[in-house]
Enzyme design. Structure first.
Site, short mmCIF file in Angstrom:
data_model
loop_
_atom_site.label_atom_id
_atom_site.label_comp_id
_atom_site.label_asym_id
_atom_site.label_seq_id
_atom_site.Cartn_x
_atom_site.Cartn_y
_atom_site.Cartn_z
N GLY A 32 50.86 25.04 45.47
CA GLY A 32 50.16 25.69 44.37
C GLY A 32 49.25 24.76 43.59
O GLY A 32 48.58 23.89 44.16
N VAL A 33 49.24 24.94 42.28
CA VAL A 33 48.36 24.16 41.41
C VAL A 33 48.72 22.68 41.48
O VAL A 33 47.84 21.81 41.42
CB VAL A 33 48.39 24.70 39.95
CG1 VAL A 33 49.68 24.39 39.25
CG2 VAL A 33 47.22 24.18 39.16
N ASP A 34 49.99 22.36 41.64
CA ASP A 34 50.45 20.97 41.71
C ASP A 34 49.78 20.25 42.89
O ASP A 34 49.18 19.19 42.73
CB ASP A 34 51.98 20.96 41.85
CG ASP A 34 52.60 19.57 41.68
OD1 ASP A 34 51.92 18.67 41.19
OD2 ASP A 34 53.78 19.43 42.04
N SER A 121 54.70 28.60 35.92
CA SER A 121 55.88 29.31 36.46
C SER A 121 55.61 30.69 37.03
O SER A 121 56.53 31.35 37.47
CB SER A 121 57.01 29.41 35.42
OG SER A 121 57.65 28.17 35.25
N THR A 122 54.34 31.14 37.07
CA THR A 122 54.09 32.52 37.55
C THR A 122 53.84 32.60 39.05
O THR A 122 53.70 33.69 39.59
CB THR A 122 52.89 33.16 36.82
OG1 THR A 122 51.70 32.41 37.12
CG2 THR A 122 53.11 33.21 35.32
N TYR A 125 57.62 30.16 41.25
CA TYR A 125 58.81 30.23 40.38
C TYR A 125 59.06 31.65 39.87
O TYR A 125 60.04 31.91 39.20
CB TYR A 125 58.67 29.25 39.21
CG TYR A 125 58.86 27.79 39.60
CD1 TYR A 125 59.03 27.38 40.92
CD2 TYR A 125 58.85 26.80 38.63
CE1 TYR A 125 59.19 26.05 41.26
CE2 TYR A 125 59.01 25.46 38.97
CZ TYR A 125 59.18 25.10 40.28
OH TYR A 125 59.34 23.77 40.60
#
Length: 174
Positions: A32-34, A121-122, A125
Site C-alpha cells: 500500500g502507501v507504505d 488503516s482503511t 487493515y
C-alpha cells in the site's frame, strides 16, 4: 487557505513539509502507501527507519516516528502505525485518533507547517472508511484548535470513495 483540505491523489507527489506514512510496526516498508513511500523516497527512508528500530524497536500502534523524506518532495516522512480493524471493540477508534494526534505533535516539534495524511488503516487493515474519515477530521480539528503553528493539513485520498467520506466529514463540522 483552508486549514484542512481533502484531495484525491498520490501522497508521494504531494508538496508538503511532511507526509505521513501508514506504516507497520516493523517500519521496514510493506504494501500500500507504505511500500509506495519507500519506493518513491529511496533507501534513505529505510536507513532512518533501521536506526529507529535499533534504538527503540519498532513503532507501536498509535505512535509515530519521523525520518528524512529521501527523494520525495517533502522534508520529512512521519511514520504512524494504524490499528487493524477487529470489529471496533479493541480500542481501534482511540488508536486511530492517536495516530493523527501523535503525527501532528511530531510535525509541530519539527517545525512543519504543511502536512499530508493518507487514509490511515482503511486499506489492508480494513478500518471502515466513513468512520476513519470522521475520526481523522475530528482529531485534526481538535489538535489545530490548541496548536496554530500548522498552516495546512491535506487529506490525500487514494480513491474516490475515501475522498467522498473525507469531504463529508469536513462539511459536517462547519
Amino acid at each position: 487557505m483552508a486549514k484542512i483540505i481533502a484531495i484525491q491523489g498520490d501522497i508521494t507527489k504531494v508538496e508538503a513539509d511532511a507526509i505521513v506514512n501508514a506504516a507497520n510496526t516493523s517500519l521496514m516498508g510493506g504494501g500500500g502507501v507504505d511500500g509506495a513511500i519507500h519506493r518513491a523516497g529511496g533507501p534513505a527512508i529505510l536507513d532512518d527507519c533501521r536506526k529507529i528500530v535499533a534504538r527503540q524497536g519498532g513503532c507501536p500502534t498509535g505512535e509515530a516516528v519521523i525520518t528524512t523524506a529521501g527523494r520525495l518532495p517533502a522534508k520529512y516522512v512521519i511514520h504512524t502505525v494504524g490499528p487493524v480493524w477487529n470489529g471496533g471493540h479493541k480500542k481501534e477508534a482511540e488508536k486511530l485518533a492517536s495516530c493523527y494526534r501523535n503525527s501532528l505533535q511530531l510535525a509541530v516539534d519539527n517545525g512543519v507547517k504543511t502536512i499530508a495524511f493518507p487514509n490511515i488503516s482503511t486499506g489492508i487493515y480494513h478500518f471502515p472508511k466513513a468512520q476513519a474519515a470522521k475520526i481523522a477530521v475530528k482529531t485534526i480539528r481538535d489538535f489545530l484548535a490548541q496548536e496554530d503553528s500548522i498552516e495546512q493539513v491535506i487529506l490525500v485520498c487514494f480513491d474516490g470513495e475515501n475522498l467522498q467520506y473525507a469531504q463529508e466529514a469536513l462539511q459536517e463540522g462547519q
